[in-house]
Scaffold this motif. Structure first.
Motif, PDB file in Angstrom:
ATOM      1  N   PRO A 163     -37.002 -20.101 -33.751  1.00 12.49           N
ATOM      2  CA  PRO A 163     -37.894 -19.249 -34.424  1.00 12.49           C
ATOM      3  C   PRO A 163     -39.334 -19.766 -34.482  1.00 12.49           C
ATOM      4  O   PRO A 163     -39.579 -20.929 -34.584  1.00 12.49           O
ATOM      5  CB  PRO A 163     -37.097 -19.201 -35.970  1.00 12.49           C
ATOM      6  N   HIS A 164     -40.387 -18.571 -34.513  1.00 13.43           N
ATOM      7  CA  HIS A 164     -41.815 -19.279 -34.570  1.00 13.43           C
ATOM      8  C   HIS A 164     -42.203 -19.724 -33.640  1.00 13.43           C
ATOM      9  O   HIS A 164     -43.303 -20.498 -33.600  1.00 13.43           O
ATOM     10  CB  HIS A 164     -41.977 -19.361 -36.033  1.00 13.43           C
ATOM     11  N   LEU A 165     -41.449 -19.807 -32.382  1.00 13.10           N
ATOM     12  CA  LEU A 165     -41.779 -20.757 -31.241  1.00 13.10           C
ATOM     13  C   LEU A 165     -43.197 -19.839 -30.425  1.00 13.10           C
ATOM     14  O   LEU A 165     -42.698 -19.054 -29.879  1.00 13.10           O
ATOM     15  CB  LEU A 165     -40.674 -21.084 -30.247  1.00 13.10           C
ATOM     16  N   ILE A 204     -51.527 -33.376 -22.633  1.00 10.67           N
ATOM     17  CA  ILE A 204     -50.439 -32.691 -23.646  1.00 10.67           C
ATOM     18  C   ILE A 204     -50.618 -32.670 -24.790  1.00 10.67           C
ATOM     19  O   ILE A 204     -50.286 -32.301 -25.876  1.00 10.67           O
ATOM     20  CB  ILE A 204     -48.951 -33.495 -22.972  1.00 10.67           C
ATOM     21  N   ILE A 205     -50.872 -34.168 -25.284  1.00 10.74           N
ATOM     22  CA  ILE A 205     -51.202 -34.573 -26.511  1.00 10.74           C
ATOM     23  C   ILE A 205     -52.204 -33.966 -27.097  1.00 10.74           C
ATOM     24  O   ILE A 205     -52.211 -33.278 -28.356  1.00 10.74           O
ATOM     25  CB  ILE A 205     -51.483 -36.150 -26.596  1.00 10.74           C
ATOM     26  N   ASN A 206     -53.228 -33.629 -26.616  1.00 12.91           N
ATOM     27  CA  ASN A 206     -54.508 -33.019 -26.993  1.00 12.91           C
ATOM     28  C   ASN A 206     -54.213 -31.460 -27.226  1.00 12.91           C
ATOM     29  O   ASN A 206     -54.719 -30.894 -27.849  1.00 12.91           O
ATOM     30  CB  ASN A 206     -55.693 -33.109 -25.988  1.00 12.91           C
ATOM     31  N   THR A 207     -53.245 -31.061 -26.106  1.00 14.13           N
ATOM     32  CA  THR A 207     -53.040 -29.448 -26.270  1.00 14.13           C
ATOM     33  C   THR A 207     -52.251 -29.239 -27.668  1.00 14.13           C
ATOM     34  O   THR A 207     -52.379 -28.070 -28.365  1.00 14.13           O
ATOM     35  CB  THR A 207     -52.179 -28.886 -25.102  1.00 14.13           C
ATOM     36  N   LEU A 208     -51.508 -29.994 -28.022  1.00 11.23           N
ATOM     37  CA  LEU A 208     -50.423 -30.065 -29.162  1.00 11.23           C
ATOM     38  C   LEU A 208     -51.457 -30.099 -30.425  1.00 11.23           C
ATOM     39  O   LEU A 208     -51.426 -29.424 -31.563  1.00 11.23           O
ATOM     40  CB  LEU A 208     -49.536 -30.840 -29.273  1.00 11.23           C
ATOM     41  N   LEU A 209     -52.250 -31.035 -30.303  1.00 15.79           N
ATOM     42  CA  LEU A 209     -53.464 -31.148 -31.502  1.00 15.79           C
ATOM     43  C   LEU A 209     -54.266 -30.149 -31.792  1.00 15.79           C
ATOM     44  O   LEU A 209     -54.734 -29.528 -32.783  1.00 15.79           O
ATOM     45  CB  LEU A 209     -54.130 -32.441 -31.191  1.00 15.79           C
ATOM     46  N   ASP A 210     -54.687 -29.558 -30.672  1.00 13.49           N
ATOM     47  CA  ASP A 210     -55.522 -28.272 -30.497  1.00 13.49           C
ATOM     48  C   ASP A 210     -55.158 -26.847 -31.029  1.00 13.49           C
ATOM     49  O   ASP A 210     -55.486 -26.171 -31.285  1.00 13.49           O
ATOM     50  CB  ASP A 210     -56.377 -28.018 -29.445  1.00 13.49           C
ATOM     51  N   SER A 211     -53.514 -26.942 -31.099  1.00 17.78           N
ATOM     52  CA  SER A 211     -52.939 -25.769 -31.087  1.00 17.78           C
ATOM     53  C   SER A 211     -52.568 -25.601 -32.640  1.00 17.78           C
ATOM     54  O   SER A 211     -52.325 -26.480 -33.346  1.00 17.78           O
ATOM     55  CB  SER A 211     -51.514 -25.609 -30.388  1.00 17.78           C
ATOM     56  N   ASP A 212     -52.576 -24.348 -33.239  1.00 15.77           N
ATOM     57  CA  ASP A 212     -52.128 -23.992 -34.378  1.00 15.77           C
ATOM     58  C   ASP A 212     -50.782 -23.666 -34.356  1.00 15.77           C
ATOM     59  O   ASP A 212     -50.191 -22.994 -35.575  1.00 15.77           O
ATOM     60  CB  ASP A 212     -52.910 -22.933 -34.978  1.00 15.77           C
ATOM     61  N   SER A 213     -49.724 -23.835 -33.449  1.00 13.75           N
ATOM     62  CA  SER A 213     -48.625 -23.568 -33.482  1.00 13.75           C
ATOM     63  C   SER A 213     -47.595 -24.384 -34.570  1.00 13.75           C
ATOM     64  O   SER A 213     -47.958 -25.465 -34.647  1.00 13.75           O
ATOM     65  CB  SER A 213     -47.941 -23.569 -32.070  1.00 13.75           C
ATOM     66  N   ARG A 264     -40.993 -13.724 -27.837  1.00  9.02           N
ATOM     67  CA  ARG A 264     -39.847 -13.062 -28.126  1.00  9.02           C
ATOM     68  C   ARG A 264     -40.055 -11.995 -29.197  1.00  9.02           C
ATOM     69  O   ARG A 264     -40.708 -12.234 -30.198  1.00  9.02           O
ATOM     70  CB  ARG A 264     -38.887 -14.120 -28.365  1.00  9.02           C
ATOM     71  N   ALA A 265     -39.396 -10.970 -29.052  1.00 14.36           N
ATOM     72  CA  ALA A 265     -39.113  -9.833 -30.064  1.00 14.36           C
ATOM     73  C   ALA A 265     -40.436  -9.365 -30.691  1.00 14.36           C
ATOM     74  O   ALA A 265     -40.526  -9.329 -31.801  1.00 14.36           O
ATOM     75  CB  ALA A 265     -38.293 -10.292 -31.058  1.00 14.36           C
ATOM     76  N   GLY A 266     -41.407  -9.306 -29.948  1.00 15.29           N
ATOM     77  CA  GLY A 266     -42.489  -8.817 -30.392  1.00 15.29           C
ATOM     78  C   GLY A 266     -43.781 -10.009 -31.020  1.00 15.29           C
ATOM     79  O   GLY A 266     -44.841  -9.673 -31.123  1.00 15.29           O
ATOM     80  N   ARG A 267     -43.403 -11.210 -30.949  1.00 14.48           N
ATOM     81  CA  ARG A 267     -44.156 -12.176 -31.148  1.00 14.48           C
ATOM     82  C   ARG A 267     -45.080 -12.812 -29.991  1.00 14.48           C
ATOM     83  O   ARG A 267     -44.391 -12.830 -28.977  1.00 14.48           O
ATOM     84  CB  ARG A 267     -43.438 -13.430 -31.934  1.00 14.48           C
ATOM     85  N   LYS A 268     -46.249 -13.225 -30.238  1.00 18.15           N
ATOM     86  CA  LYS A 268     -47.307 -13.550 -29.305  1.00 18.15           C
ATOM     87  C   LYS A 268     -46.857 -15.060 -29.046  1.00 18.15           C
ATOM     88  O   LYS A 268     -46.456 -15.837 -29.985  1.00 18.15           O
ATOM     89  CB  LYS A 268     -48.801 -13.539 -29.998  1.00 18.15           C
ATOM     90  N   GLY A 269     -47.150 -15.242 -27.991  1.00 16.01           N
ATOM     91  CA  GLY A 269     -46.733 -16.907 -27.505  1.00 16.01           C
ATOM     92  C   GLY A 269     -48.067 -17.155 -26.423  1.00 16.01           C
ATOM     93  O   GLY A 269     -48.629 -16.238 -25.863  1.00 16.01           O
ATOM     94  N   GLN A 289     -31.548 -27.705 -35.138  1.00 17.19           N
ATOM     95  CA  GLN A 289     -31.565 -27.453 -36.588  1.00 17.19           C
ATOM     96  C   GLN A 289     -32.813 -28.094 -37.288  1.00 17.19           C
ATOM     97  O   GLN A 289     -33.561 -27.284 -38.007  1.00 17.19           O
ATOM     98  CB  GLN A 289     -30.419 -28.152 -37.150  1.00 17.19           C
ATOM     99  N   SER A 290     -33.379 -29.200 -36.672  1.00 19.35           N
ATOM    100  CA  SER A 290     -34.640 -29.823 -37.334  1.00 19.35           C
ATOM    101  C   SER A 290     -35.749 -28.777 -36.898  1.00 19.35           C
ATOM    102  O   SER A 290     -36.635 -28.797 -37.387  1.00 19.35           O
ATOM    103  CB  SER A 290     -34.818 -31.156 -36.835  1.00 19.35           C
ATOM    104  N   MET A 291     -35.539 -28.306 -35.623  1.00 17.30           N
ATOM    105  CA  MET A 291     -37.005 -27.304 -35.044  1.00 17.30           C
ATOM    106  C   MET A 291     -36.445 -26.109 -36.138  1.00 17.30           C
ATOM    107  O   MET A 291     -37.818 -25.719 -36.544  1.00 17.30           O
ATOM    108  CB  MET A 291     -36.457 -26.984 -33.739  1.00 17.30           C
ATOM    109  N   ARG A 292     -35.382 -25.760 -36.430  1.00 14.96           N
ATOM    110  CA  ARG A 292     -35.291 -24.318 -37.044  1.00 14.96           C
ATOM    111  C   ARG A 292     -35.769 -24.409 -38.573  1.00 14.96           C
ATOM    112  O   ARG A 292     -36.521 -23.267 -39.027  1.00 14.96           O
ATOM    113  CB  ARG A 292     -33.819 -23.753 -36.886  1.00 14.96           C
TER     114      ARG A 292
END
Length: 604
Positions: free
Chosen positions: A323-325, A247-256, A349-354, A300-303
């Protein structure tokens, strides 16, 4: 019930033209040049006054859709609402977050109509809600329990209701709200419109529809075999004891910029959040035990970007729209396809890629593939990113940042020239590289998986003639010989369950599931067996700080004694049952004694 599947083409000639004029201006101002399939379906003239049972993918714009659907029912031909004497519309949602989100969405959808919306949700001050209802509202949005409270206390009058919407109806049934829903709908007029929106229409939803709707039209806006085109599914295989590292490495490797991690239990959410925060992630948690103010602050901290990762349970994250998830991680494998679809629907959601990543231990691969098959989803099988892969990703980010930097302006030019002259470009580049690398968390080391483990397997395999059968798996559980017993301070009163306890037991002592034998759950504690060759190292590991969550203890229990039940022990120390004692035969074998406790007569 009439079933209708509308045309899912989201590019009609003029999609906004078919919407009530009071809403069309708001949608155009928001940039709605196209409608999603479920929104487009709600513009159908045939549905205008009918009860609807609508199934649509999570994240398909259902809130705007039922706003479009009920606009003509609430407003008629008028473009604005009159005095707010009694509520005309009612929206029921399963969770506080979803109800508040619906209220925010409908605020701008109906902005031109001068609508007054009141919210009634658990966890908020009921006195403020009552005052808002007394002032008057055209539309009420709430959760089942709180709405029922207001109706019982005569603070909410539903006698003028024209339309009721049940959002996420399947989730409300799962949470046990059926009685509340029937009570609320029983207080509304019989000639109302009732709209049920649900991601899935299983038997319980169909039965509820028959109870609360009249001749409902079934509207399916997506084919059941259609995979969400904006979500990429990945099945990430890991070793059993390296799930959190993956999980940690997946988060580090992602540009999300924003990620949501799902766990089954509140305890797992707390543990993983603490682990991520300790590793330098800006992480928050979301679970049912949190107060409403804590949940609102976390969202709110996520938004606003102060937090990048949210660790949540299924119920707590139901219906939230961040937003931007663009990344969803299943830390625990979903138990059914509905849960998988609901979780994954937070992104794309709403046309955004995930991207949706399922972290799957090797021994759970078959279960993961079954859930994906039932959900009719296709996933790419891959290994978790390793240290070299993540560091290469870091370097590419550094190169991209340097290449995209603007040239020095007039105020910076002199000092840049001085740096080049006194330090030199190589040392400046080295200092920049070290600074950037130090700003990133260090990735975890993962054991490599064999190449054949990542290959897609068929559902079955025929054994060839003459081929020896593969040896069966080594038995575990009560058959373990010479195991050592330990005690963990969780039992039935804490809702302890083997599926939840086993990963905790393994992680605490650095062992695998193969090293754990029998598990005996008592009221306030649980005893479990560790194989003899791992017992000593396990005892040392559990003494290390941070091996367990706060308030949970594991201690050696020695040899397990049988639990007293009705005065007779039922298990031996090794977990097996003792042999049944044979009673002495009765004197007359032809007529067995009716009294089992009577002793046979001695022969003369």
């Amino acid at each position: 019930m009439v079933t209708m599947t509308p045309n899912t083409d989201s590019t009609p000639t003029s999609p906004i033209a078919a919407i009530h004029p009071a809403l069309a201006s708001a949608l155009e101002a928001k940039g709605y040049s196209q409608l999603t399939p479920v929104q487009l379906a709600m513009t159908n003239e045939e549905y205008r006054e009918a009860d609807l049972l609508v199934s649509a993918q999570t994240g398909s714009g259902k809130t705007v859709a039922f706003g479009i659907a009920i606009a003509s029912t609430l407003l008629g031909s008028a473009e604005r609402f009159g005095a707010a004497d009694a509520p005309l519309g009612l929206i029921i949602a399963p969770t506080r977050e979803l109800a508040i989100q619906v209220q925010r969405e409908l605020d701008w959808v109906f902005a031109a109509t001068q609508i007054r919306i009141a919210t009634c949700v658990g966890g908020m001050d009921i006195r403020n809600e009552r005052r808002a209802l007394e002032r008057g509202a055209h539309l009420v949005v709430g959760t089942p329990g709180r709405l029922r409270d207001h109706i019982t206390r005569r603070a909410l009058d539903l006698s003028a209701i024209r339309a009721v919407v049940l959002d996420e109806a399947d989730e409300m049934l799962d949470l046990g709200f059926r009685d509340d829903l029937e009570f609320i709908l029983g207080a509304a007029p019989e000639d109302r419109r009732t709209l049920l929106f649900s991601a899935t229409v299983r038997r319980g939803i169909a039965e509820l529809a028959k109870t609360v709707q009249k001749d409902a039209v079934r509207v399916a806006t997506t084919a059941s075999t259609e995979q969400h085109a904006d979500i990429e599914y990945q099945l990430m295989l890991v070793r059993r004891d390296e799930r959190e590292h993956a999980i940690i490495n997946t988060l580090l490797d992602s540009d999300s910029t924003s990620a949501l991690v799902f766990c089954h239990t509140r305890e797992a959410v707390r543990h993983l959040t603490a682990r991520l925060v300790n590793r330098g992630f800006a992480a928050v948690s979301l679970s049912g035990e949190m107060a409403q103010s804590e949940r609102s602050n976390a969202l709110q901290s996520m938004r606003d970007g102060r937090a990048r990762v949210c660790v949540a349970t299924d119920v707590a994250a139901r219906g939230i729209d961040l937003p931007h998830l663009d990344l969803v991680i299943h830390a625990d494998l979903p138990s059914n396809p509905e849960t998988l679809l609901h979780r994954s629907g937070r992104t794309g959601r709403a046309g955004r890629k995930g991207v949706c990543v399922l972290i799957v231990p090797e021994n759970r691969r078959g279960a993961a593939q079954r859930v994906l098959t039932m959900a009719q989803l296709t996933a790419t099988v891959r290994a978790a990113p390793g240290i070299a892969e993540i560091e290469a990703h870091y370097r590419q980010r550094i190169l991209d940042a340097a290449a995209s930097a603007e040239k020095p302006d007039e105020q910076e030019a002199d000092f840049v020239a001085e740096l080049l002259d006194r330090v030199g470009p190589e040392r400046i580049a080295a200092a920049f590289l070290r600074q950037q690398m130090a700003a990133h968390p260090v990735p975890e080391e993962l054991s490599p998986l064999p190449a054949e483990a990542l290959q897609i397997r068929s559902s079955g395999r025929v054994r060839r003639s003459g081929e020896e059968r593969a040896p069966s798996r080594e038995p575990r559980g009560p058959d373990m010989q010479g195991g050592v017993w330990f005690t963990i301070s969780l039992g039935r009163k804490q809702r302890a369950d083997p599926k939840f306890l086993l990963p905790m037991i393994c992680n605490a002592g650095g062992v695998t599931r193969r090293d754990v034998g029998a598990i005996r759950i008592d009221d306030t504690e649980t005893r479990f067996e560790i194989s003899a060759d791992k017992a000593a190292s396990y005892a040392e590991q559990i003494e290390q700080p941070g091996s367990l969550e706060k308030g949970i203890r594991i201690t050696p229990a020695g040899e397990m004694r049988p639990m007293p039940r009705q005065g007779k022990p039922k298990f031996r120390p090794d977990g097996s049952k003792p042999p049944r004692k044979h009673k002495a035969p009765a004197v007359d074998r032809g007529k067995p004694s009716k009294h089992k406790s009577r002793k046979p007569k001695r022969p003369a």
